[in-house]
Design a protein around this motif. Structure first.
Motif, PDB file in Angstrom:
ATOM      1  N   PHE A 170     -48.291 -24.900 -18.026  1.00 26.21           N
ATOM      2  CA  PHE A 170     -48.865 -25.337 -16.746  1.00 26.21           C
ATOM      3  C   PHE A 170     -50.281 -25.879 -16.923  1.00 26.21           C
ATOM      4  N   ILE A 171     -51.080 -25.192 -17.717  1.00 24.06           N
ATOM      5  CA  ILE A 171     -52.415 -25.664 -18.079  1.00 24.06           C
ATOM      6  C   ILE A 171     -52.515 -25.637 -19.598  1.00 24.06           C
ATOM      7  N   LYS A 172     -53.016 -26.744 -20.188  1.00 25.13           N
ATOM      8  CA  LYS A 172     -53.141 -26.846 -21.641  1.00 25.13           C
ATOM      9  C   LYS A 172     -54.563 -27.251 -22.009  1.00 25.13           C
ATOM     10  N   GLU A 173     -54.814 -27.294 -23.303  1.00 20.67           N
ATOM     11  CA  GLU A 173     -56.136 -27.681 -23.782  1.00 20.67           C
ATOM     12  C   GLU A 173     -56.540 -29.058 -23.262  1.00 20.67           C
ATOM     13  N   GLU A 174     -55.591 -29.972 -23.204  1.00 19.15           N
ATOM     14  CA  GLU A 174     -55.938 -31.322 -22.764  1.00 19.15           C
ATOM     15  C   GLU A 174     -56.447 -31.362 -21.322  1.00 19.15           C
ATOM     16  N   ASP A 175     -56.075 -30.365 -20.528  1.00 21.17           N
ATOM     17  CA  ASP A 175     -56.593 -30.313 -19.159  1.00 21.17           C
ATOM     18  C   ASP A 175     -58.095 -30.010 -19.158  1.00 21.17           C
ATOM     19  N   PHE A 176     -58.522 -29.141 -20.045  1.00 24.39           N
ATOM     20  CA  PHE A 176     -59.951 -28.851 -20.175  1.00 24.39           C
ATOM     21  C   PHE A 176     -60.691 -30.104 -20.650  1.00 24.39           C
ATOM     22  N   LYS A 177     -60.103 -30.793 -21.597  1.00 24.48           N
ATOM     23  CA  LYS A 177     -60.706 -32.030 -22.104  1.00 24.48           C
ATOM     24  C   LYS A 177     -60.818 -33.069 -20.996  1.00 24.48           C
ATOM     25  N   GLN A 178     -59.774 -33.167 -20.174  1.00 25.58           N
ATOM     26  CA  GLN A 178     -59.776 -34.147 -19.094  1.00 25.58           C
ATOM     27  C   GLN A 178     -60.869 -33.851 -18.075  1.00 25.58           C
ATOM     28  N   ILE A 179     -61.045 -32.583 -17.759  1.00 20.62           N
ATOM     29  CA  ILE A 179     -62.092 -32.192 -16.814  1.00 20.62           C
ATOM     30  C   ILE A 179     -63.460 -32.654 -17.318  1.00 20.62           C
ATOM     31  N   ALA A 180     -63.706 -32.425 -18.620  1.00 23.62           N
ATOM     32  CA  ALA A 180     -64.986 -32.850 -19.203  1.00 23.62           C
ATOM     33  C   ALA A 180     -65.110 -34.371 -19.199  1.00 23.62           C
ATOM     34  N   THR A 181     -64.002 -35.058 -19.486  1.00 23.51           N
ATOM     35  CA  THR A 181     -64.001 -36.525 -19.504  1.00 23.51           C
ATOM     36  C   THR A 181     -64.341 -37.092 -18.137  1.00 23.51           C
ATOM     37  N   LEU A 217     -56.893 -15.482 -20.857  1.00 26.92           N
ATOM     38  CA  LEU A 217     -58.295 -15.653 -20.487  1.00 26.92           C
ATOM     39  C   LEU A 217     -59.129 -15.991 -21.719  1.00 26.92           C
ATOM     40  N   ASP A 218     -58.830 -15.306 -22.823  1.00 23.80           N
ATOM     41  CA  ASP A 218     -59.547 -15.599 -24.074  1.00 23.80           C
ATOM     42  C   ASP A 218     -59.364 -17.055 -24.480  1.00 23.80           C
ATOM     43  N   GLN A 219     -58.122 -17.539 -24.371  1.00 27.45           N
ATOM     44  CA  GLN A 219     -57.832 -18.916 -24.757  1.00 27.45           C
ATOM     45  C   GLN A 219     -58.559 -19.908 -23.858  1.00 27.45           C
ATOM     46  N   ALA A 220     -58.562 -19.633 -22.571  1.00 28.83           N
ATOM     47  CA  ALA A 220     -59.266 -20.512 -21.634  1.00 28.83           C
ATOM     48  C   ALA A 220     -60.751 -20.587 -21.975  1.00 28.83           C
ATOM     49  N   ILE A 221     -61.326 -19.479 -22.352  1.00 25.19           N
ATOM     50  CA  ILE A 221     -62.744 -19.456 -22.708  1.00 25.19           C
ATOM     51  C   ILE A 221     -62.987 -20.241 -23.997  1.00 25.19           C
ATOM     52  N   ARG A 222     -62.082 -20.138 -24.963  1.00 22.07           N
ATOM     53  CA  ARG A 222     -62.228 -20.924 -26.191  1.00 22.07           C
ATOM     54  C   ARG A 222     -62.177 -22.421 -25.896  1.00 22.07           C
ATOM     55  N   TRP A 223     -61.252 -22.839 -25.047  1.00 20.58           N
ATOM     56  CA  TRP A 223     -61.157 -24.258 -24.694  1.00 20.58           C
ATOM     57  C   TRP A 223     -62.392 -24.703 -23.916  1.00 20.58           C
ATOM     58  N   ALA A 224     -62.873 -23.836 -23.033  1.00 22.38           N
ATOM     59  CA  ALA A 224     -64.065 -24.166 -22.264  1.00 22.38           C
ATOM     60  C   ALA A 224     -65.263 -24.374 -23.190  1.00 22.38           C
ATOM     61  N   LYS A 225     -65.388 -23.523 -24.202  1.00 22.88           N
ATOM     62  CA  LYS A 225     -66.469 -23.683 -25.182  1.00 22.88           C
ATOM     63  C   LYS A 225     -66.349 -25.015 -25.913  1.00 22.88           C
ATOM     64  N   LYS A 226     -65.133 -25.339 -26.312  1.00 21.92           N
ATOM     65  CA  LYS A 226     -64.905 -26.559 -27.093  1.00 21.92           C
ATOM     66  C   LYS A 226     -65.362 -27.795 -26.332  1.00 21.92           C
ATOM     67  N   TYR A 227     -65.131 -27.802 -25.015  1.00 18.52           N
ATOM     68  CA  TYR A 227     -65.462 -28.984 -24.215  1.00 18.52           C
ATOM     69  C   TYR A 227     -66.695 -28.774 -23.341  1.00 18.52           C
ATOM     70  N   ASN A 228     -67.389 -27.657 -23.571  1.00 20.30           N
ATOM     71  CA  ASN A 228     -68.642 -27.362 -22.869  1.00 20.30           C
ATOM     72  C   ASN A 228     -68.484 -27.442 -21.346  1.00 20.30           C
ATOM     73  N   VAL A 229     -67.468 -26.750 -20.860  1.00 18.64           N
ATOM     74  CA  VAL A 229     -67.191 -26.673 -19.423  1.00 18.64           C
ATOM     75  C   VAL A 229     -67.293 -25.206 -19.007  1.00 18.64           C
ATOM     76  N   TYR A 230     -68.151 -24.912 -18.046  1.00 21.87           N
ATOM     77  CA  TYR A 230     -68.327 -23.536 -17.601  1.00 21.87           C
ATOM     78  C   TYR A 230     -67.056 -22.990 -16.945  1.00 21.87           C
TER      79      TYR A 230
END
Length: 230
Positions: free
Chosen positions: A74-85, A109-122
């Motif tokens: 439902f939510i993947k790493e690319e979604d975090f990247k898209q938000i930053a983009t 939750l841990d995974q979401a935080i790792r992706w957030a760090k990668k794309y610098n999204v709070y």
């Protein structure tokens, strides 16, 4: 680690560790770590009703496979990247208490935080479904009652859960803060304020780094009843 350090409040502003104002612009990842059917144009049912019905028809193993597959897709790493983009800098992440209260699922939750760090999204962690449900509607996973308020045991379990979450993530600067309870509905403002006081005490016993978001009563619409929790 966020390049800004821990966010904090300064009067009516949010600032980084150097005192530079930060404007949080972002989205809400609803429906992922707590199912809300309308995101998929499905009938609005409490998550527990859907799970019980699916389990009865297809069995426990099939339900576990469905939930795991849903959460992975439902939510993947690319979604975090898209938000930053898109130029946004924050994501509110609603979760069911069952996600954070289980060693097998808190990894989401841990995974979401790792992706957030990668794309610098709070990230703003939001307890969307508390023990017993904080309002009477289906999107708090309620069966029509808000038993967070009628059973003290549910409130005690919620304090303990947030203390565990805060201790786990106390050093994560990519977390902007904790939205400690989504849309409480009850008729007793004094009880809500007591709940917040005890909950904040539990969090602050292990984590004095993160901002806390405290919502008002009646679907978060009335903040006039809130006490000063600073």
């Amino acid at each position: 680690m966020s390049k800004h350090g821990f966010l904090r409040t300064q009067k009516t502003s949010v600032v980084d560790a150097k005192g530079k104002p930060i404007f949080l612009r972002g989205v809400n990842f609803g429906g992922w770590l707590m199912m809300e059917a309308y995101f998929m144009h499905a009938p609005n049912l409490a998550q527990q009703i859907f799970e019980a019905s699916f389990k009865k028809r297809h069995g426990s193993k099939a339900l576990e496979e469905l939930l795991e597959g849903f959460r992975r897709q439902f939510i993947k790493e690319e979604d975090f990247k898209q938000i930053a983009t898109w130029g946004m800098n924050s994501i509110r992440l609603p979760f069911h208490y069952k996600i954070a209260d289980n060693s097998a699922t808190i990894g989401y939750l841990d995974q979401a935080i790792r992706w957030a760090k990668k794309y610098n999204v709070y990230i703003i962690l939001d307890l969307h479904g508390a023990f017993g449900a904080q309002n009477h509607d289906w999107h708090s996973d309620s069966l029509g009652k808000a038993e967070l308020w009628t059973k003290k045991s549910n409130r005690l379990k919620t304090y303990e859960l947030w203390q565990k979450i805060a201790d786990r993530y106390k050093d994560e600067t990519i977390i902007a803060g904790y939205d400690v309870l989504n849309e409480a509905v009850l008729g007793d403002a004094a009880l809500l304020n007591e709940f917040y006081r005890e909950l904040i005490k539990a969090i602050r016993s292990v984590d004095r780094n993160h901002m806390l978001f405290v919502e008002g009563i009646r679907w978060a619409q009335d903040i006039s009843i809130l006490e000063d929790f600073s």
